[in-house]
Structures are given as structure tokens and as C-alpha cells.
Design a protein around this motif. Structure first.
Motif, PDB file in Angstrom:
ATOM      1  N   MET A  10      35.958  -2.245  22.759  1.00  8.32           N
ATOM      2  CA  MET A  10      36.949  -1.176  22.642  1.00  8.32           C
ATOM      3  C   MET A  10      37.274  -0.986  21.116  1.00  8.32           C
ATOM      4  O   MET A  10      38.435  -0.076  20.832  1.00  8.32           O
ATOM      5  N   MET A  70      43.624 -12.686  30.462  1.00  7.32           N
ATOM      6  CA  MET A  70      43.784 -11.714  29.337  1.00  7.32           C
ATOM      7  C   MET A  70      44.069 -12.563  28.118  1.00  7.32           C
ATOM      8  O   MET A  70      43.645 -12.018  26.997  1.00  7.32           O
ATOM      9  N   LEU A  74      37.396  -7.216  25.244  1.00  6.35           N
ATOM     10  CA  LEU A  74      38.339  -6.074  24.754  1.00  6.35           C
ATOM     11  C   LEU A  74      37.748  -5.684  23.140  1.00  6.35           C
ATOM     12  O   LEU A  74      38.013  -4.480  22.804  1.00  6.35           O
ATOM     13  N   GLU A 105      39.003 -11.630  25.356  1.00  6.87           N
ATOM     14  CA  GLU A 105      39.039 -10.915  23.610  1.00  6.87           C
ATOM     15  C   GLU A 105      37.650 -10.379  23.483  1.00  6.87           C
ATOM     16  O   GLU A 105      37.677  -9.603  22.681  1.00  6.87           O
ATOM     17  N   SER A 120      43.777   0.146  31.214  1.00 11.09           N
ATOM     18  CA  SER A 120      42.247   0.188  31.204  1.00 11.09           C
ATOM     19  C   SER A 120      41.640  -1.326  30.695  1.00 11.09           C
ATOM     20  O   SER A 120      40.575  -1.745  31.302  1.00 11.09           O
ATOM     21  N   GLU A 121      42.580  -1.924  29.826  1.00 13.86           N
ATOM     22  CA  GLU A 121      42.077  -3.194  29.249  1.00 13.86           C
ATOM     23  C   GLU A 121      41.934  -4.173  30.332  1.00 13.86           C
ATOM     24  O   GLU A 121      40.994  -5.004  30.541  1.00 13.86           O
ATOM     25  N   ARG A 122      43.103  -4.108  31.198  1.00 13.60           N
ATOM     26  CA  ARG A 122      42.963  -4.966  32.162  1.00 13.60           C
ATOM     27  C   ARG A 122      41.961  -4.899  33.371  1.00 13.60           C
ATOM     28  O   ARG A 122      41.419  -5.732  33.948  1.00 13.60           O
ATOM     29  N   HIS A 134      39.001   6.649  28.517  1.00 15.31           N
ATOM     30  CA  HIS A 134      39.138   5.297  29.219  1.00 15.31           C
ATOM     31  C   HIS A 134      40.083   5.392  30.456  1.00 15.31           C
ATOM     32  O   HIS A 134      40.077   4.563  31.045  1.00 15.31           O
ATOM     33  N   ARG A 191      39.213  -3.362  32.696  1.00 12.26           N
ATOM     34  CA  ARG A 191      37.946  -3.800  32.205  1.00 12.26           C
ATOM     35  C   ARG A 191      37.641  -5.292  32.303  1.00 12.26           C
ATOM     36  O   ARG A 191      36.528  -5.814  32.578  1.00 12.26           O
ATOM     37  N   THR A 249      38.367   2.721  19.284  1.00 14.65           N
ATOM     38  CA  THR A 249      39.152   3.748  20.459  1.00 14.65           C
ATOM     39  C   THR A 249      40.222   4.444  19.644  1.00 14.65           C
ATOM     40  O   THR A 249      40.936   3.953  18.978  1.00 14.65           O
ATOM     41  N   LYS A 307      46.072   2.435  27.878  1.00 19.74           N
ATOM     42  CA  LYS A 307      45.287   1.713  27.350  1.00 19.74           C
ATOM     43  C   LYS A 307      45.337   0.406  27.890  1.00 19.74           C
ATOM     44  O   LYS A 307      44.360  -0.625  28.110  1.00 19.74           O
TER      45      LYS A 307
END
Length: 343
Positions: free
Chosen positions: A287, A275, A284, A281, A249-251, A319, A253, A290, A246
Motif C-alpha cells: 500500500m 502487525m 503493508l 511490514e 484496512s491494514e489490519r 480501501h 489486509r 496510497t 487506513k
């Protein structure tokens, strides 16, 4: 010493499908992405998923599904039974006749396996929109374009002397995609299935589904309302591994969105700072819905999400960045939801 209770087995009460964005993983090529999409669809077919859809996006280095109908054809040649379609074609980028011909061709080759999901967004930024030769006001005619396309596929063209060849009489099933009340109202008025993009635009999910169900009018294609809701999934063998995936994936995205806008690649130290920004924010929050954890965690989340969203089907977006992790997420989810049939 008391024994811990066995994990509750979740039997999926809704259909599960997959939205494949044909992601281009770090240090891989677009060709690699297409090979990965074939392997994903083959796994989805073996493990009981209902369908795989591909989304039209343009000028996005990490997404390779821009020529949606061609990708559908490529994957269909390497699968046997699973439904394949667009999730979706951005109809204002095209003439309804051309889309009717493309999907009519797919239907003539692959039979009753093809879906045509349609959205009215550009699927890109304003500069690329101009490169597509699209008029920014084209989305205003989306309802009329849907009706024109539907008529071509039914062999009942609204334009005298013009037929979709191939296309006429194939009656490829149509789906309206959206992330607002507009799509919900249109799908309800036309009596078409409605797919809400809650995997990246979660805010209006519940109100849109409520509106669609309340206003639905039966049609030749559909007697009762049918809702598909998008949801992210990161399934792994352990909760810790899922959360590691996760974070990665967040980084990725945030770097993809904000780095593209800034026309640069962030160092790890720069990305650490990015981030923490309000812009990250906001990205993110896409998502928000999720499912993360083991297969069992994911199955329980999906069951609760489907009930909350009043969804008849969930279209899952897996993801994890790397193919091995993504396919593992697809498989673990199917196993936990008992999509896999004996034999």
C-alpha cells in the motif's frame, strides 16, 4: 488577523478509474458484494470516472471477482455508459479462444464499453493453480497467447479453420497488466496500453514505465504510449477519519494474508502482535502508494503521483472495508478532482 488561504482546487489532468476487487466485507455475503459492486459502478458513472475494472482472483475468501466476465456482464446490465473490463483476466488460466468468445459476447451485448486487460500471473496460490488445471509453465507462452487472442478478436485467426464466435471482428481493446519489466516490454513491443499494478506491487513502477515509454512501437490499436498506474485511495471527511479507515484496512489486509496462510482467525490481541512482524511490514508495503485524507488531500496526492509515474490514467483502489465508507471515498475523490460535470 490574516485569513487562511482557500484550499487549492485540483482539476484532474489525468483520467481516473476504479479497480473493484468485489471485496467481501466483514459480516457480509458474496451476494452483498455483487450488489455493492453495482452501486459502486453506478456512482462511478454518475461522478465522471472513466472505467471500472474487475480482477481475476481465486480461492480468496475476501475477493469475489473470480468469474470476471460474469461480473462485468452483471454490472453492465445495471449501468449505461461507463467502460467496464478486466483488470485483469489471468490469461494463462484460460485458452485464448474461450476469452475471445467471452469478451466478444460482452462486446456484442454492450457495444464499445468493454475492455480486456490481461496478466500472466495465476491470481492465486500454487495449490489452487493445480486445481485450475493450469500448467505452471503456462505463463511462458503469454506473449503468443496475447497475439492469438488479439487475432481472434480482429477476425484474423492464427489457427486455420477456427474463429471466435462471438468475438471475431469486435476488436475489444486489449491492455497488458504487469508489475515487472516483462509486461512493460511486451506492451511496448505490441503497441498496447500498459497498466502497472503499483497499488500492490510498487517496487518497479518508475523503471517499468520508463522502459515502456522508451521501447513503445505504434500499432493499429494505439499510436502513442498509454500508461495506467494503480494507486490506493482512502478519502474521508476528515484526516483523522481517513487514518482510522487506513488502520482498519491494514489490519484486515494483514489478517487476510497471514491468517489464510496459517488457516486461522486472529484475535485482536494476536493481530496486534502480528502487525509488528516483518511479514506484516512486507504486506503493508503493497500500500506504499496510497492517497489518504480529505478529498483535497487525496486530489493533491493523485496529481503528484500521476506526474511522478508519468501516467495518463490512474486506476484507483478504494480501501475502506465497509461499502458506505468506500462509496464515500469514491465520491469525495471525484468531487475534489472535479470529475463531476455540471448537471
Amino acid at each position: 488577523m490574516r485569513n487562511s488561504p482557500a484550499p487549492r482546487q485540483v482539476v484532474s489532468t489525468v483520467k481516473l478509474s476504479i479497480l473493484d476487487l468485489a471485496p467481501v466485507a466483514p459480516n457480509s455475503t458474496i451476494s452483498d458484494s455483487f450488489k455493492s459492486s453495482v452501486r459502486l459502478a453506478q456512482l462511478a458513472e454518475r461522478t465522471g470516472y472513466e472505467r471500472v475494472w474487475y480482477a481475476e482472483h481465486h480461492n480468496m475468501p475476501t475477493i469475489a471477482s473470480s468469474a470476471t466476465s460474469l461480473l462485468i456482464s452483471h454490472v453492465a446490465h445495471h449501468t449505461e455508459s461507463i467502460r467496464l473490463g478486466s483488470g485483469g483476466v489471468m490469461l494463462p488460466n484460460h485458452s485464448p479462444l474461450v476469452i475471445a468468445e467471452q469478451f466478444g459476447t460482452l462486446a456484442e451485448i454492450f457495444g464499445d464499453r468493454i475492455d480486456l486487460g490481461m496478466g500472466r500471473a495465476p491470481g492465486t496460490d500454487m495449490t489452487t493453480l493445480r486445481a485450475l488445471r493450469r500448467d505452471p509453465s503456462a505463463s511462458d507462452s503469454f506473449p503468443q497467447d496475447v497475439l492469438e487472442l488479439q487475432a481472434y478478436l480482429a477476425g484474423e485467426s492464427r489457427i486455420p479453420g477456427v474463429q471466435a464466435i462471438p468475438g471475431a471482428g469486435t476488436n475489444v481493446p486489449l491492455y497488458i497488466l504487469g508489475s515487472s519489466l516483462f509486461g512493460a516490454q511486451l506492451a511496448a513491443q505490441l503497441g498496447l496500453p500498459y497498466s502497472f499494478a503499483s497499488h500492490f506491487a510498487p517496487a518497479a513502477l518508475h523503471q517499468a514505465v520508463k522502459t515502456y515509454r522508451e521501447q513503445f512501437k505504434p500499432s493499429a490499436q494505439l499510436a502513442e504510449p498509454y500508461v495506467i498506474a494503480g494507486v490506493g485511495v482512502i478519502a474521508a471527511e476528515s484526516v483523522q477519519h481517513a487514518h482510522d479507515l487506513k488502520v482498519a484496512s491494514e489490519r484486515h489486509r494483514v489478517a487476510s494474508f497471514l491468517g489464510r496462510n496459517a488457516k486461522k482467525e486472529f484475535t485482536e490481541a494476536e493481530l496486534d502482535m502480528v502487525m509488528e512482524t516483518p511479514q506484516a511490514e512486507q504486506i503493508l508495503d503493497m500500500m506504499r502508494y496510497t492517497a489518504i485524507g480529505t478529498g483535497q488531500n487525496v486530489a493533491e496526492y493523485l496529481e503528484a503521483f500521476a506526474e511522478s509515474a508519468q501516467a495518463d490514467e490512474l486506476i484507483t483502489v478504494h480501501h475502506p472495508l465497509l461499502e458506505e465508507d468506500r462509496l464515500n471515498s469514491v465520491n469525495l475523490t471525484a468531487q475534489a478532482c472535479r470529475l463531476v460535470t455540471a448537471g
